[in-house]
Design a protein around this motif. Structure first.
Motif, PDB file in Angstrom:
ATOM      1  N   LEU A 119      17.573  23.730   3.302  1.00 50.38           N
ATOM      2  CA  LEU A 119      17.076  22.539   2.614  1.00 50.38           C
ATOM      3  C   LEU A 119      16.938  22.854   1.130  1.00 50.38           C
ATOM      4  CD1 LEU A 119      15.859  19.663   2.592  1.00 50.38           C
ATOM      5  CD2 LEU A 119      13.637  20.707   3.133  1.00 50.38           C
ATOM      6  N   LEU A 120      17.567  22.012   0.300  1.00 50.01           N
ATOM      7  CA  LEU A 120      17.471  22.144  -1.152  1.00 50.01           C
ATOM      8  C   LEU A 120      16.847  20.870  -1.698  1.00 50.01           C
ATOM      9  CD1 LEU A 120      18.084  23.603  -3.832  1.00 50.01           C
ATOM     10  CD2 LEU A 120      20.366  22.544  -3.782  1.00 50.01           C
ATOM     11  N   LEU A 121      15.690  20.993  -2.337  1.00 49.62           N
ATOM     12  CA  LEU A 121      14.970  19.851  -2.886  1.00 49.62           C
ATOM     13  C   LEU A 121      15.029  19.899  -4.415  1.00 49.62           C
ATOM     14  CD1 LEU A 121      11.808  19.888  -0.590  1.00 49.62           C
ATOM     15  CD2 LEU A 121      13.855  18.457  -0.360  1.00 49.62           C
ATOM     16  N   LEU A 122      15.432  18.786  -5.025  1.00 50.17           N
ATOM     17  CA  LEU A 122      15.531  18.690  -6.477  1.00 50.17           C
ATOM     18  C   LEU A 122      14.392  17.835  -7.004  1.00 50.17           C
ATOM     19  CD1 LEU A 122      19.371  17.988  -6.845  1.00 50.17           C
ATOM     20  CD2 LEU A 122      18.206  20.167  -6.423  1.00 50.17           C
ATOM     21  N   ASP A 123      13.467  18.464  -7.691  1.00 51.79           N
ATOM     22  CA  ASP A 123      12.320  17.784  -8.310  1.00 51.79           C
ATOM     23  C   ASP A 123      11.725  16.732  -7.366  1.00 51.79           C
ATOM     24  OD1 ASP A 123      10.765  18.068 -10.595  1.00 51.79           O
ATOM     25  OD2 ASP A 123      11.592  16.267 -11.529  1.00 51.79           O
ATOM     26  N   PRO A 124      11.314  17.147  -6.172  1.00 54.88           N
ATOM     27  CA  PRO A 124      10.879  16.171  -5.171  1.00 54.88           C
ATOM     28  C   PRO A 124       9.477  15.643  -5.434  1.00 54.88           C
ATOM     29  CG  PRO A 124      10.531  18.382  -4.341  1.00 54.88           C
ATOM     30  CD  PRO A 124      11.238  18.529  -5.674  1.00 54.88           C
ATOM     31  N   ALA A 125       9.196  14.474  -4.873  1.00 55.41           N
ATOM     32  CA  ALA A 125       7.838  13.956  -4.873  1.00 55.41           C
ATOM     33  C   ALA A 125       6.939  14.933  -4.134  1.00 55.41           C
ATOM     34  CB  ALA A 125       7.807  12.583  -4.199  1.00 55.41           C
ATOM     35  N   ALA A 126       5.764  15.184  -4.685  1.00 55.60           N
ATOM     36  CA  ALA A 126       4.783  16.081  -4.059  1.00 55.60           C
ATOM     37  C   ALA A 126       3.495  15.289  -3.902  1.00 55.60           C
ATOM     38  CB  ALA A 126       4.559  17.328  -4.916  1.00 55.60           C
ATOM     39  N   GLU A 127       3.262  14.794  -2.698  1.00 59.43           N
ATOM     40  CA  GLU A 127       2.211  13.802  -2.486  1.00 59.43           C
ATOM     41  C   GLU A 127       0.806  14.299  -2.818  1.00 59.43           C
ATOM     42  OE1 GLU A 127       2.757  16.083   1.314  1.00 59.43           O
ATOM     43  OE2 GLU A 127       4.108  15.084  -0.097  1.00 59.43           O
ATOM     44  N   GLY A 128       0.614  15.619  -2.843  1.00 63.41           N
ATOM     45  CA  GLY A 128      -0.710  16.150  -3.124  1.00 63.41           C
ATOM     46  C   GLY A 128      -1.078  16.162  -4.593  1.00 63.41           C
ATOM     47  N   ALA A 129      -0.110  15.960  -5.478  1.00 60.83           N
ATOM     48  CA  ALA A 129      -0.380  16.022  -6.916  1.00 60.83           C
ATOM     49  C   ALA A 129      -1.295  14.877  -7.354  1.00 60.83           C
ATOM     50  CB  ALA A 129       0.934  15.965  -7.691  1.00 60.83           C
ATOM     51  N   PRO A 130      -2.159  15.115  -8.350  1.00 58.25           N
ATOM     52  CA  PRO A 130      -3.094  14.077  -8.794  1.00 58.25           C
ATOM     53  C   PRO A 130      -2.426  12.789  -9.256  1.00 58.25           C
ATOM     54  CG  PRO A 130      -3.730  16.217  -9.676  1.00 58.25           C
ATOM     55  CD  PRO A 130      -2.399  16.411  -9.017  1.00 58.25           C
ATOM     56  N   VAL A 131      -1.169  12.885  -9.749  1.00 56.20           N
ATOM     57  CA  VAL A 131      -0.484  11.683 -10.214  1.00 56.20           C
ATOM     58  C   VAL A 131      -0.337  10.651  -9.100  1.00 56.20           C
ATOM     59  CG1 VAL A 131       1.847  12.542  -9.722  1.00 56.20           C
ATOM     60  CG2 VAL A 131       1.496  10.861 -11.552  1.00 56.20           C
ATOM     61  N   TYR A 132      -0.394  11.113  -7.851  1.00 55.35           N
ATOM     62  CA  TYR A 132      -0.260  10.199  -6.716  1.00 55.35           C
ATOM     63  C   TYR A 132      -1.601   9.671  -6.211  1.00 55.35           C
ATOM     64  CZ  TYR A 132       4.648  11.506  -6.558  1.00 55.35           C
ATOM     65  OH  TYR A 132       5.972  11.699  -6.884  1.00 55.35           O
ATOM     66  N   ASP A 133      -2.696  10.076  -6.845  1.00 56.52           N
ATOM     67  CA  ASP A 133      -4.007   9.581  -6.420  1.00 56.52           C
ATOM     68  C   ASP A 133      -4.103   8.066  -6.557  1.00 56.52           C
ATOM     69  OD1 ASP A 133      -4.736  12.180  -5.930  1.00 56.52           O
ATOM     70  OD2 ASP A 133      -6.029  12.383  -7.686  1.00 56.52           O
ATOM     71  N   THR A 134      -3.472   7.530  -7.573  1.00 54.63           N
ATOM     72  CA  THR A 134      -3.522   6.084  -7.832  1.00 54.63           C
ATOM     73  C   THR A 134      -2.121   5.484  -7.795  1.00 54.63           C
ATOM     74  OG1 THR A 134      -3.428   6.496 -10.233  1.00 54.63           O
ATOM     75  CG2 THR A 134      -5.626   6.283  -9.223  1.00 54.63           C
ATOM     76  N   PHE A 135      -1.268   6.026  -6.952  1.00 52.97           N
ATOM     77  CA  PHE A 135       0.119   5.578  -6.963  1.00 52.97           C
ATOM     78  C   PHE A 135       0.258   4.138  -6.483  1.00 52.97           C
ATOM     79  CE2 PHE A 135       4.566   5.304  -5.555  1.00 52.97           C
ATOM     80  CZ  PHE A 135       5.198   5.756  -6.719  1.00 52.97           C
ATOM     81  N   ASP A 136      -0.681   3.657  -5.703  1.00 57.82           N
ATOM     82  CA  ASP A 136      -0.607   2.261  -5.285  1.00 57.82           C
ATOM     83  C   ASP A 136      -0.675   1.334  -6.494  1.00 57.82           C
ATOM     84  OD1 ASP A 136      -3.221   3.077  -5.739  1.00 57.82           O
ATOM     85  OD2 ASP A 136      -4.079   1.764  -4.203  1.00 57.82           O
ATOM     86  N   ARG A 137      -1.541   1.677  -7.455  1.00 53.31           N
ATOM     87  CA  ARG A 137      -1.633   0.864  -8.667  1.00 53.31           C
ATOM     88  C   ARG A 137      -0.399   1.063  -9.553  1.00 53.31           C
ATOM     89  NH1 ARG A 137      -7.137   2.635  -8.459  1.00 53.31           N
ATOM     90  NH2 ARG A 137      -6.926   3.994 -10.287  1.00 53.31           N
ATOM     91  N   THR A 138       0.070   2.301  -9.619  1.00 54.43           N
ATOM     92  CA  THR A 138       1.288   2.572 -10.392  1.00 54.43           C
ATOM     93  C   THR A 138       2.461   1.788  -9.823  1.00 54.43           C
ATOM     94  OG1 THR A 138       0.518   4.798 -10.946  1.00 54.43           O
ATOM     95  CG2 THR A 138       2.869   4.378 -11.152  1.00 54.43           C
ATOM     96  N   ALA A 139       2.575   1.786  -8.497  1.00 56.88           N
ATOM     97  CA  ALA A 139       3.682   1.077  -7.852  1.00 56.88           C
ATOM     98  C   ALA A 139       3.633  -0.414  -8.152  1.00 56.88           C
ATOM     99  CB  ALA A 139       3.647   1.322  -6.345  1.00 56.88           C
ATOM    100  N   ALA A 140       2.429  -0.974  -8.197  1.00 54.23           N
ATOM    101  CA  ALA A 140       2.290  -2.399  -8.501  1.00 54.23           C
ATOM    102  C   ALA A 140       2.762  -2.698  -9.924  1.00 54.23           C
ATOM    103  CB  ALA A 140       0.848  -2.841  -8.312  1.00 54.23           C
ATOM    104  N   LYS A 141       2.422  -1.814 -10.875  1.00 51.70           N
ATOM    105  CA  LYS A 141       2.870  -2.009 -12.252  1.00 51.70           C
ATOM    106  C   LYS A 141       4.386  -1.866 -12.358  1.00 51.70           C
ATOM    107  CE  LYS A 141      -1.396  -0.205 -14.342  1.00 51.70           C
ATOM    108  NZ  LYS A 141      -1.977   0.899 -15.143  1.00 51.70           N
ATOM    109  N   VAL A 142       4.936  -0.864 -11.677  1.00 49.14           N
ATOM    110  CA  VAL A 142       6.385  -0.674 -11.710  1.00 49.14           C
ATOM    111  C   VAL A 142       7.093  -1.867 -11.086  1.00 49.14           C
ATOM    112  CG1 VAL A 142       8.270   0.754 -10.824  1.00 49.14           C
ATOM    113  CG2 VAL A 142       6.217   1.840 -11.715  1.00 49.14           C
ATOM    114  N   ASP A 143       6.518  -2.402 -10.023  1.00 49.11           N
ATOM    115  CA  ASP A 143       7.133  -3.556  -9.367  1.00 49.11           C
ATOM    116  C   ASP A 143       7.205  -4.750 -10.309  1.00 49.11           C
ATOM    117  OD1 ASP A 143       8.088  -4.823  -6.763  1.00 49.11           O
ATOM    118  OD2 ASP A 143       6.445  -6.156  -7.336  1.00 49.11           O
TER     119      ASP A 143
END
Length: 288
Positions: A119-143
């Protein structure tokens, strides 16, 4: 590269478009990041065409694949990847995944078992990182932003202007294919669905992480952050490193690149695939 022909493959009641190139007994399967499809792997494929059979595809809803009427989850996309492998890959293989595709690959690994030999992963999402603490709000803005983009993409001229960052990274024929297939209203609509899928997957992955891959795993982390994202980038890289080094056979590497490592450093990506293929060959010979 864009002369490659493909075929439609049925997976879980959906249709995905698959391109198979290269030659050799081994196989390499490529899983794109969010908002992209098979064409994003064009810079890497020529480096591997004499080494293995190469399988790149568009997830359901993207590129030349069939459109989707429903909201697919990361689990759905992982199930599609497993079904695709079962349909077109006869034996062992190496899986390469980028960004959001890393979530898909990690979940799919549970169903792929020991057929996945690397398995080779290129700059993958890492769900434990703090940037994902509020990703639901980020996703809404991106949408909301993508809703505007979706309307703009009705114009090819505006689509070309809005996707200038991609145009600068990929070969001209690859970019033209992306412009025609991905940077269109239907492609943006699917990107919006996939961002929602990631937002829904983050708490699930945090509460019940996928089992560690039962194979050698290499994670390549991009060294160059987007402007204004240095702290978030450093946190993400730290969590990528922590996850990779927690694996029984995991390796973390920093690469001099932005997020699209396959476009900026295709030779490095191909070299690490070669490493995993060589390891696969030794493992297969040892177990025979």
């Amino acid at each position: 590269m864009r002369q490659a022909s493909g075929r439609a493959v049925r997976v879980n009641g959906r249709t995905v478009h698959v391109e198979e190139t290269g030659s050799g007994a081994d196989r390499v399967v490529f899983e794109a990041g969010g908002g992209m499809g098979r064409t994003c792997w064009d810079p890497v494929l020529p480096w591997l065409t004499d080494r293995a059979g190469l399988v790149a595809y568009d997830r359901a809803g993207f590129g030349r694949s069939g459109r989707t009427a429903t909201q697919l989850s990361i689990e759905d996309l992982a199930a599609d990847l497993v079904a695709l492998v079962e349909a077109v890959v006869p034996d062992r293989f190496v899986l390469v995944a980028h960004s959001m595709g890393g979530l898909v690959a990690r979940r799919a690994a549970e169903g792929l078992g020991r057929r996945m030999q690397g398995l080779l992963l290129l700059d993958p999402a890492a769900e434990g990182a703090p940037v994902y603490d509020t990703f639901d709000r980020t996703a809404a803005k991106v949408d909301r932003s993508l809703a505007v983009t979706q309307a703009l993409f009705r114009s090819r001229r505006l689509a070309r202007l809005a996707s200038g960052n991609i145009r600068r990274l990929f070969p001209a024929d690859t970019y033209e294919a992306m412009l025609a297939e991905d940077f269109v209203p239907s492609g943006t609509a699917q990107t919006r669905k996939e961002i929602k899928a990631v937002a829904a997957a983050i708490p699930v992955f945090r509460a019940d992480p996928p089992a560690p891959p039962a194979c050698r795993t290499i994670l390549l982390s991009a060294s160059r952050p987007q402007p204004g994202r240095a702290r978030h980038h450093a946190d993400l890289a730290a969590h990528q490193r922590r996850w990779a080094e927690s694996l029984p056979d995991g390796r973390f590497e920093t690469v001099d690149s932005g997020h699209f490592i396959m476009a900026e450093q295709p030779e490095i990506v191909a070299d690490r695939v070669e490493h995993l293929l060589a390891h696969t060959g030794r493992a297969g010979a040892g177990s025979a």
